[in-house]
Write a protein that holds these residues in place. Structure first.
Motif, PDB file in Angstrom:
ATOM      1  N   ALA A 291       0.853  -1.192   0.000  1.00  0.00           N
ATOM      2  CA  ALA A 291       0.000   0.000   0.000  1.00  0.00           C
ATOM      3  C   ALA A 291       0.886   1.239   0.000  1.00  0.00           C
ATOM      4  O   ALA A 291       2.019   1.216   0.507  1.00  0.00           O
ATOM      5  CB  ALA A 291      -0.927  -0.001   1.216  1.00  0.00           C
ATOM      6  N   ASP A 294       0.283   7.139   1.854  1.00  0.00           N
ATOM      7  CA  ASP A 294      -0.823   8.033   2.191  1.00  0.00           C
ATOM      8  C   ASP A 294      -2.159   7.305   2.365  1.00  0.00           C
ATOM      9  O   ASP A 294      -3.189   7.939   2.607  1.00  0.00           O
ATOM     10  CB  ASP A 294      -0.972   9.123   1.122  1.00  0.00           C
ATOM     11  CG  ASP A 294      -1.207   8.540  -0.271  1.00  0.00           C
ATOM     12  OD1 ASP A 294      -1.092   7.298  -0.430  1.00  0.00           O
ATOM     13  OD2 ASP A 294      -1.500   9.326  -1.188  1.00  0.00           O
ATOM     14  N   ALA A 295      -2.159   5.973   2.249  1.00  0.00           N
ATOM     15  CA  ALA A 295      -3.393   5.210   2.489  1.00  0.00           C
ATOM     16  C   ALA A 295      -3.733   5.245   3.971  1.00  0.00           C
ATOM     17  O   ALA A 295      -2.846   5.243   4.834  1.00  0.00           O
ATOM     18  CB  ALA A 295      -3.221   3.776   2.025  1.00  0.00           C
ATOM     19  N   THR A 296      -5.029   5.293   4.279  1.00  0.00           N
ATOM     20  CA  THR A 296      -5.455   5.310   5.689  1.00  0.00           C
ATOM     21  C   THR A 296      -5.558   3.896   6.239  1.00  0.00           C
ATOM     22  O   THR A 296      -5.636   2.920   5.496  1.00  0.00           O
ATOM     23  CB  THR A 296      -6.805   5.999   5.841  1.00  0.00           C
ATOM     24  OG1 THR A 296      -7.811   5.211   5.178  1.00  0.00           O
ATOM     25  CG2 THR A 296      -6.784   7.397   5.241  1.00  0.00           C
ATOM     26  N   GLN A 299      -8.632   2.197   4.947  1.00  0.00           N
ATOM     27  CA  GLN A 299      -8.493   1.723   3.565  1.00  0.00           C
ATOM     28  C   GLN A 299      -7.667   0.446   3.495  1.00  0.00           C
ATOM     29  O   GLN A 299      -8.000  -0.481   2.757  1.00  0.00           O
ATOM     30  CB  GLN A 299      -7.850   2.827   2.723  1.00  0.00           C
ATOM     31  CG  GLN A 299      -8.750   4.026   2.475  1.00  0.00           C
ATOM     32  CD  GLN A 299      -8.012   5.174   1.806  1.00  0.00           C
ATOM     33  OE1 GLN A 299      -6.781   5.289   1.908  1.00  0.00           O
ATOM     34  NE2 GLN A 299      -8.758   6.042   1.107  1.00  0.00           N
ATOM     35  N   VAL A 300      -6.579   0.405   4.238  1.00  0.00           N
ATOM     36  CA  VAL A 300      -5.715  -0.783   4.209  1.00  0.00           C
ATOM     37  C   VAL A 300      -6.432  -1.984   4.808  1.00  0.00           C
ATOM     38  O   VAL A 300      -6.343  -3.100   4.285  1.00  0.00           O
ATOM     39  CB  VAL A 300      -4.393  -0.509   4.953  1.00  0.00           C
ATOM     40  CG1 VAL A 300      -3.539  -1.768   4.990  1.00  0.00           C
ATOM     41  CG2 VAL A 300      -3.635   0.626   4.276  1.00  0.00           C
ATOM     42  N   ARG A 303      -8.558  -3.516   2.278  1.00  0.00           N
ATOM     43  CA  ARG A 303      -7.815  -4.335   1.328  1.00  0.00           C
ATOM     44  C   ARG A 303      -7.440  -5.678   1.938  1.00  0.00           C
ATOM     45  O   ARG A 303      -7.429  -6.699   1.249  1.00  0.00           O
ATOM     46  CB  ARG A 303      -6.563  -3.586   0.860  1.00  0.00           C
ATOM     47  CG  ARG A 303      -6.872  -2.321   0.065  1.00  0.00           C
ATOM     48  CD  ARG A 303      -5.625  -1.634  -0.414  1.00  0.00           C
ATOM     49  NE  ARG A 303      -4.873  -2.487  -1.342  1.00  0.00           N
ATOM     50  CZ  ARG A 303      -3.721  -2.148  -1.894  1.00  0.00           C
ATOM     51  NH1 ARG A 303      -3.184  -0.953  -1.624  1.00  0.00           N
ATOM     52  NH2 ARG A 303      -3.100  -2.966  -2.716  1.00  0.00           N
ATOM     53  N   ARG A 344      -2.854   7.912   8.572  1.00  0.00           N
ATOM     54  CA  ARG A 344      -2.138   7.484   7.375  1.00  0.00           C
ATOM     55  C   ARG A 344      -1.094   6.429   7.721  1.00  0.00           C
ATOM     56  O   ARG A 344      -0.585   6.381   8.841  1.00  0.00           O
ATOM     57  CB  ARG A 344      -1.458   8.691   6.723  1.00  0.00           C
ATOM     58  CG  ARG A 344      -2.405   9.683   6.083  1.00  0.00           C
ATOM     59  CD  ARG A 344      -1.716  11.005   5.783  1.00  0.00           C
ATOM     60  NE  ARG A 344      -0.387  10.853   5.229  1.00  0.00           N
ATOM     61  CZ  ARG A 344      -0.021  11.249   3.999  1.00  0.00           C
ATOM     62  NH1 ARG A 344      -0.928  11.787   3.198  1.00  0.00           N
ATOM     63  NH2 ARG A 344       1.219  11.119   3.589  1.00  0.00           N
TER      64      ARG A 344
END
Length: 432
Positions: A291, A294-296, A299-300, A303, A344
């Motif tokens: 990832a 800057d992915a939160t 969000q991770v 995934r 982040r």
């Protein structure tokens, strides 16, 4: 009152008609398997003169006497012809090995117990204790059998038509891939073919079982398949395990199997085969979760939730990359769960994570994972681009002794008699 009889004592008993005249002798008992229920007796194989003939169970008055009475002395003298779905207790089960599902072991059926119920005579128990006559045995008295419930076992009948009647899994469906692999390690050729035929009904399970096998057993069983069949199994295995399996095949079979693999799996396997099997590159898994920084956290985690094709062991950490897959940090699944959902990755991750090169010796990888208490370690090239990941379970398989599967198992607790499996002493036909 229900009556129970022992198969070993029924065999060779005379069959007599209503006039008391002997018609023949009992050669075998035919049953029909009924899934999770007890097998039901459907007929007998009778020895009449020099031929074996079929007698329907409706013609049998009972099994409780020294002579088996028949409702009629009229016998169809056509030779017995086994039909699809019929299981012969003497020929298929008695003296053969069965799967003890509870103990994940292959044990021999030394006797079988039949009991009369409302729906007919059924097979309800097995005696797996070998008969070793002691002093009493010398005088004709058999040791007391130790009956265990039929439902605790899965028979290995070695008859394709009967196996189909049992359904795709039977009781073997309760076992884990490692359990099935242990059984295959101990099975003879006929037994292993039947276990594999059962497992083959679930291609994903079959691949998992082959991953759990020792290399020599895996190679032996794969070599009995066609190139296309091998490729079908390897296509569902993790790429690192598939690469090891191909390396263990005879040289002449490697390329045909590679050619039969799906393009995606073939590319992964060829990549791994380019590394020394005893190096980090040869051991790593290629499918990893990466990832951007800057992915939160939310969000991770989403995934991770969707990454159903990745090894669960490889999902304990997320690899943070930028500039063309260059590793800059790692974040554990626990840290993501504990973080603010809007945080982040570059606020959560560990910078300068432990990593290894593809040529790193496996023992050195194991020491690093031990020193830093790691569940995974990424494998990177000279520019820190992520190539793959090594998980702790992969390392364990390489550093423990090669014969670890043949270690002496811990003793199992003594079996308790299953409800209804042990017939009362006064209610069992003990024979002469």
């Amino acid at each position: 009152m229900d009556r129970a009889v022992s198969l070993s004592q029924l065999l060779r008993r005379p069959l007599v008609g209503r006039d008391g005249q002997a018609v023949g002798r009992l050669s075998d008992v035919i049953v029909r398997l009924r899934g999770r229920d007890y097998p039901v007796v459907t007929g007998l194989v009778a020895q009449v003169g020099r031929r074996e003939v079929f007698l329907p169970v409706e013609q049998v008055v009972g099994f409780e006497h020294e002579q088996i009475p028949l409702a009629s002395e009229v016998v169809d003298l056509r030779p017995f012809d086994r039909r699809e779905g019929e299981v012969l207790l003497r020929a298929d089960v008695l003296g053969h090995r069965v799967v003890d599902v509870a103990d994940v072991d292959l044990v021999r059926a030394h006797d079988l117990q039949l009991r009369r119920r409302d729906d007919g005579w059924t097979v309800e128990a097995l005696d797996t204790q070998p008969h070793r006559p002691g002093l009493l045995g010398l005088f004709g008295t058999r040791p007391e059998p130790k009956w265990r419930d039929w439902k605790s076992f899965e028979p290995l009948i070695g008859h394709a038509h009967s196996a189909r009647v049992r359904g795709p899994f039977g009781r073997l469906g309760r076992l884990k891939p490692a359990d099935l692999a242990d059984l295959l390690e101990d099975a003879n050729r006929t037994e292993s073919h039947e276990i594999l035929a059962t497992v083959h009904a679930d291609p994903e399970l079959e691949a998992d079982v082959f991953e759990e096998l020792e290399p020599d057993s895996q190679t032996r069983l794969l070599r009995e398949k066609s190139d296309q069949q091998i490729a079908e199994v390897l296509a569902r295995m993790h790429a690192d395990d598939a690469a090891d399996a191909i390396n263990d095949l005879p040289q002449a079979r490697r390329q045909p199997v590679l050619d039969a693999l799906p393009a995606g799996q073939r590319a992964k396997v060829l990549t791994l085969m380019g590394f020394n099997p005893s190096s980090a590159g040869g051991l790593m898994a290629l499918d990893i979760l990466t990832a951007p920084p800057d992915a939160t956290a939310a969000q991770v985690l989403g995934r991770v939730r969707e990454a159903r094709t990745l090894q669960p062991e490889a999902l304990t950490s997320v690899h943070v990359v930028q500039d063309g897959n260059r590793l800059i940090g790692t974040a554990t699944l626990v840290s993501l769960l504990q973080a603010d959902p809007d945080a982040r990755l570059d606020q959560i991750m560990v910078t300068e994570p432990v990593r290894v090169g593809p040529d790193t010796d496996i023992e050195d990888v194991a020491l690093l994972m031990t020193d830093y208490n790691l569940l995974t370690v990424p494998v990177v090239d000279d520019q820190d681009h992520v190539l793959g990941v090594i998980t702790v379970d992969d390392i364990l398989e390489t550093v423990i002794p090669e014969d670890w599967r043949r270690r002496e198992p811990a003793p199992h607790p003594a079996h308790r008699t299953e409800p209804g499996a042990q017939a009362p002493a006064h209610d069992t036909d003990s024979g002469p």
